[in-house]
Design a protein around this motif. Structure first.
Motif, PDB file in Angstrom:
ATOM      1  N   SER A 136      -0.830   0.390 -10.774  1.00 40.85           N
ATOM      2  CA  SER A 136      -1.730  -0.677 -10.344  1.00 40.85           C
ATOM      3  C   SER A 136      -1.175  -2.062 -10.661  1.00 40.85           C
ATOM      4  CB  SER A 136      -3.104  -0.500 -11.001  1.00 40.85           C
ATOM      5  OG  SER A 136      -2.989  -0.529 -12.412  1.00 40.85           O
ATOM      6  N   ALA A 137      -0.372  -2.174 -11.715  1.00 40.44           N
ATOM      7  CA  ALA A 137       0.171  -3.480 -12.097  1.00 40.44           C
ATOM      8  C   ALA A 137       1.146  -4.011 -11.050  1.00 40.44           C
ATOM      9  CB  ALA A 137       0.853  -3.391 -13.455  1.00 40.44           C
ATOM     10  N   HIS A 138       1.939  -3.107 -10.460  1.00 41.49           N
ATOM     11  CA  HIS A 138       2.943  -3.522  -9.480  1.00 41.49           C
ATOM     12  C   HIS A 138       2.573  -3.129  -8.053  1.00 41.49           C
ATOM     13  CE1 HIS A 138       5.204  -3.302 -13.342  1.00 41.49           C
ATOM     14  NE2 HIS A 138       5.746  -4.402 -12.880  1.00 41.49           N
ATOM     15  N   ARG A 139       1.379  -2.553  -7.879  1.00 45.01           N
ATOM     16  CA  ARG A 139       0.889  -2.152  -6.554  1.00 45.01           C
ATOM     17  C   ARG A 139       1.871  -1.232  -5.851  1.00 45.01           C
ATOM     18  NH1 ARG A 139      -4.385  -3.363  -7.161  1.00 45.01           N
ATOM     19  NH2 ARG A 139      -4.483  -5.248  -8.375  1.00 45.01           N
ATOM     20  N   ARG A 140       2.317  -0.201  -6.572  1.00 45.16           N
ATOM     21  CA  ARG A 140       3.264   0.754  -6.007  1.00 45.16           C
ATOM     22  C   ARG A 140       2.695   2.163  -6.103  1.00 45.16           C
ATOM     23  NH1 ARG A 140       7.994  -2.103  -8.614  1.00 45.16           N
ATOM     24  NH2 ARG A 140       7.805  -0.580 -10.286  1.00 45.16           N
ATOM     25  N   VAL A 141       2.993   2.956  -5.085  1.00 46.04           N
ATOM     26  CA  VAL A 141       2.557   4.354  -5.058  1.00 46.04           C
ATOM     27  C   VAL A 141       3.713   5.217  -4.609  1.00 46.04           C
ATOM     28  CG1 VAL A 141       0.991   6.044  -4.020  1.00 46.04           C
ATOM     29  CG2 VAL A 141       0.177   3.741  -4.503  1.00 46.04           C
ATOM     30  N   SER A 142       3.884   6.343  -5.277  1.00 45.10           N
ATOM     31  CA  SER A 142       4.903   7.300  -4.844  1.00 45.10           C
ATOM     32  C   SER A 142       4.338   8.711  -4.931  1.00 45.10           C
ATOM     33  CB  SER A 142       6.170   7.190  -5.706  1.00 45.10           C
ATOM     34  OG  SER A 142       5.891   7.558  -7.053  1.00 45.10           O
ATOM     35  N   ARG A 143       4.901   9.600  -4.120  1.00 47.28           N
ATOM     36  CA  ARG A 143       4.553  11.009  -4.212  1.00 47.28           C
ATOM     37  C   ARG A 143       5.844  11.819  -4.217  1.00 47.28           C
ATOM     38  NH1 ARG A 143       0.880  15.120  -0.412  1.00 47.28           N
ATOM     39  NH2 ARG A 143       0.917  16.782  -1.960  1.00 47.28           N
ATOM     40  N   SER A 144       6.018  12.561  -5.271  1.00 48.52           N
ATOM     41  CA  SER A 144       7.235  13.369  -5.441  1.00 48.52           C
ATOM     42  C   SER A 144       8.479  12.509  -5.281  1.00 48.52           C
ATOM     43  CB  SER A 144       7.242  14.525  -4.433  1.00 48.52           C
ATOM     44  OG  SER A 144       6.090  15.335  -4.601  1.00 48.52           O
ATOM     45  N   GLY A 145       8.427  11.286  -5.833  1.00 50.13           N
ATOM     46  CA  GLY A 145       9.582  10.400  -5.797  1.00 50.13           C
ATOM     47  C   GLY A 145       9.727   9.593  -4.524  1.00 50.13           C
ATOM     48  N   ARG A 146       8.843   9.807  -3.553  1.00 47.68           N
ATOM     49  CA  ARG A 146       8.906   9.089  -2.274  1.00 47.68           C
ATOM     50  C   ARG A 146       7.886   7.954  -2.288  1.00 47.68           C
ATOM     51  NH1 ARG A 146       5.918   9.771   2.530  1.00 47.68           N
ATOM     52  NH2 ARG A 146       4.903  11.594   1.578  1.00 47.68           N
ATOM     53  N   TYR A 147       8.366   6.714  -2.154  1.00 47.01           N
ATOM     54  CA  TYR A 147       7.466   5.569  -2.194  1.00 47.01           C
ATOM     55  C   TYR A 147       6.712   5.426  -0.877  1.00 47.01           C
ATOM     56  CZ  TYR A 147       9.189   4.072  -6.693  1.00 47.01           C
ATOM     57  OH  TYR A 147       9.482   4.031  -8.036  1.00 47.01           O
ATOM     58  N   LEU A 148       5.444   5.061  -0.987  1.00 42.50           N
ATOM     59  CA  LEU A 148       4.570   4.960   0.174  1.00 42.50           C
ATOM     60  C   LEU A 148       4.153   3.512   0.407  1.00 42.50           C
ATOM     61  CD1 LEU A 148       2.184   7.937  -0.722  1.00 42.50           C
ATOM     62  CD2 LEU A 148       4.324   8.021   0.576  1.00 42.50           C
ATOM     63  N   SER A 149       4.047   3.133   1.664  1.00 38.75           N
ATOM     64  CA  SER A 149       3.569   1.806   2.027  1.00 38.75           C
ATOM     65  C   SER A 149       2.103   1.925   2.424  1.00 38.75           C
ATOM     66  CB  SER A 149       4.389   1.248   3.199  1.00 38.75           C
ATOM     67  OG  SER A 149       3.894  -0.019   3.594  1.00 38.75           O
ATOM     68  N   LEU A 150       1.214   1.425   1.555  1.00 37.33           N
ATOM     69  CA  LEU A 150      -0.218   1.540   1.795  1.00 37.33           C
ATOM     70  C   LEU A 150      -0.853   0.176   2.041  1.00 37.33           C
ATOM     71  CD1 LEU A 150      -1.301   4.072  -1.019  1.00 37.33           C
ATOM     72  CD2 LEU A 150      -0.430   4.573   1.276  1.00 37.33           C
ATOM     73  N   THR A 151      -1.901   0.156   2.849  1.00 34.51           N
ATOM     74  CA  THR A 151      -2.682  -1.069   3.017  1.00 34.51           C
ATOM     75  C   THR A 151      -3.505  -1.291   1.745  1.00 34.51           C
ATOM     76  OG1 THR A 151      -4.624   0.035   3.937  1.00 34.51           O
ATOM     77  CG2 THR A 151      -2.882  -0.604   5.482  1.00 34.51           C
ATOM     78  N   HIS A 152      -4.130  -2.465   1.633  1.00 28.57           N
ATOM     79  CA  HIS A 152      -4.939  -2.755   0.453  1.00 28.57           C
ATOM     80  C   HIS A 152      -6.100  -1.773   0.325  1.00 28.57           C
ATOM     81  CE1 HIS A 152      -2.509  -6.239   0.137  1.00 28.57           C
ATOM     82  NE2 HIS A 152      -3.102  -6.924   1.099  1.00 28.57           N
ATOM     83  N   LYS A 153      -6.739  -1.442   1.436  1.00 27.75           N
ATOM     84  CA  LYS A 153      -7.861  -0.506   1.388  1.00 27.75           C
ATOM     85  C   LYS A 153      -7.387   0.894   1.012  1.00 27.75           C
ATOM     86  CE  LYS A 153     -10.832  -3.615   2.631  1.00 27.75           C
ATOM     87  NZ  LYS A 153     -11.611  -4.296   1.576  1.00 27.75           N
ATOM     88  N   GLU A 154      -6.285   1.318   1.574  1.00 27.83           N
ATOM     89  CA  GLU A 154      -5.741   2.647   1.247  1.00 27.83           C
ATOM     90  C   GLU A 154      -5.385   2.727  -0.236  1.00 27.83           C
ATOM     91  OE1 GLU A 154      -3.802   3.185   5.723  1.00 27.83           O
ATOM     92  OE2 GLU A 154      -2.530   2.701   4.005  1.00 27.83           O
ATOM     93  N   PHE A 155      -4.784   1.657  -0.749  1.00 27.20           N
ATOM     94  CA  PHE A 155      -4.432   1.625  -2.171  1.00 27.20           C
ATOM     95  C   PHE A 155      -5.694   1.712  -3.022  1.00 27.20           C
ATOM     96  CE2 PHE A 155      -3.442  -0.224  -6.247  1.00 27.20           C
ATOM     97  CZ  PHE A 155      -2.135   0.170  -6.506  1.00 27.20           C
ATOM     98  N   GLY A 156      -6.715   0.915  -2.676  1.00 28.33           N
ATOM     99  CA  GLY A 156      -7.951   0.912  -3.446  1.00 28.33           C
ATOM    100  C   GLY A 156      -8.647   2.260  -3.438  1.00 28.33           C
ATOM    101  N   VAL A 157      -8.694   2.910  -2.272  1.00 24.46           N
ATOM    102  CA  VAL A 157      -9.317   4.234  -2.172  1.00 24.46           C
ATOM    103  C   VAL A 157      -8.553   5.248  -3.004  1.00 24.46           C
ATOM    104  CG1 VAL A 157      -9.701   6.175  -0.597  1.00 24.46           C
ATOM    105  CG2 VAL A 157     -10.439   3.869   0.046  1.00 24.46           C
ATOM    106  N   LEU A 158      -7.229   5.238  -2.895  1.00 25.94           N
ATOM    107  CA  LEU A 158      -6.428   6.196  -3.656  1.00 25.94           C
ATOM    108  C   LEU A 158      -6.581   5.963  -5.155  1.00 25.94           C
ATOM    109  CD1 LEU A 158      -4.423   8.548  -3.552  1.00 25.94           C
ATOM    110  CD2 LEU A 158      -2.567   6.860  -3.456  1.00 25.94           C
TER     111      LEU A 158
END
Length: 222
Positions: A136-158
């Protein structure tokens, strides 16, 4: 995180609101003290960014009334009066923090983030569940080492789903915490965001829909 911005300068209020929304926060706006009191009485906020010099009910009185009612919401007082005695007066009214104008927006975001953490049970800045790592500090998301590009709403929901640690989160809760007061409770915004989020997360699917109840993250490895 849900934030109320109380600022009578409409351009500045819009600037603050849009900037905070860009940090995946849900933001409402009040342009005067009377509207602020009304909104604070009908919705739950994590943080209130409160201008001190407001039309209608003065910001000092808004702060005094709100703080006297208890609750977990934190108050960041925002004002052009930056002298030490003014800061002390604001804090003595019950404000949790004080920021003078003009201000650096990054500092405002950092202070809102810090107050938001104090308003609810502590949540680690990096969350991990079902192979998903959310920073949350750097607004980054990854799954199994793969970084994902999410919108603000998608990030908030996740973030809300992972923080729930497998517990159900209703669509109504997501609307309150990720969208704002203008969100239509009958909208399909949550459903469409879930659809896009599932597609970006890929297979196997980790978001479970429980009809009539909500959504949760499930770990396919369990």
């Amino acid at each position: 995180m849900r934030v109320l911005v109380v600022e009578d300068e409409r351009t500045l209020a819009g600037y603050i609101a849009e900037g905070l929304r860009g940090q995946a926060m849900s933001v409402d706006i009040a342009y005067d003290g009377d509207t602020a009191i009304e909104k604070l009485g009908t919705a739950c906020y994590d943080v209130v960014v409160l201008d001190r010099d407001l039309p209608g009910t003065h910001g000092d009185e808004v702060c005094r009334r709100f703080v006297s009612g208890g609750g977990r919401t934190r108050v960041l007082m925002l004002t052009a009066m930056a002298a030490v005695r003014e800061r002390v007066a604001g804090l003595r009214l019950g404000a949790d923090d004080y920021l003078g104008k003009p201000f650096d927006f990054e500092e405002l975001v950092a202070r809102v983030d810090a107050l938001g953490r104090r308003s609810r049970p502590a949540t680690p800045p990096v969350l991990s569940l079902a192979g998903i790592v959310l920073d949350s500090a750097h607004r980054r998301v990854s799954r199994s080492g793969r970084y994902l590009s999410l919108t603000h709403k998608e990030f908030g929901v996740l973030a809300a789903l992972i923080a729930a640690a497998g517990a159900l989160v209703s669509a109504e809760e997501l609307l309150r915490s990720v969208w704002d007061e203008h969100a239509d409770p009958f909208t399909n915004a949550v459903r469409m965001t879930m659809f896009r989020l599932r597609a970006k997360l890929g297979k196997p699917d980790v978001i479970e829909t429980v009809p009539g109840a909500g959504y949760r993250i499930v770990d396919p490895a369990c």
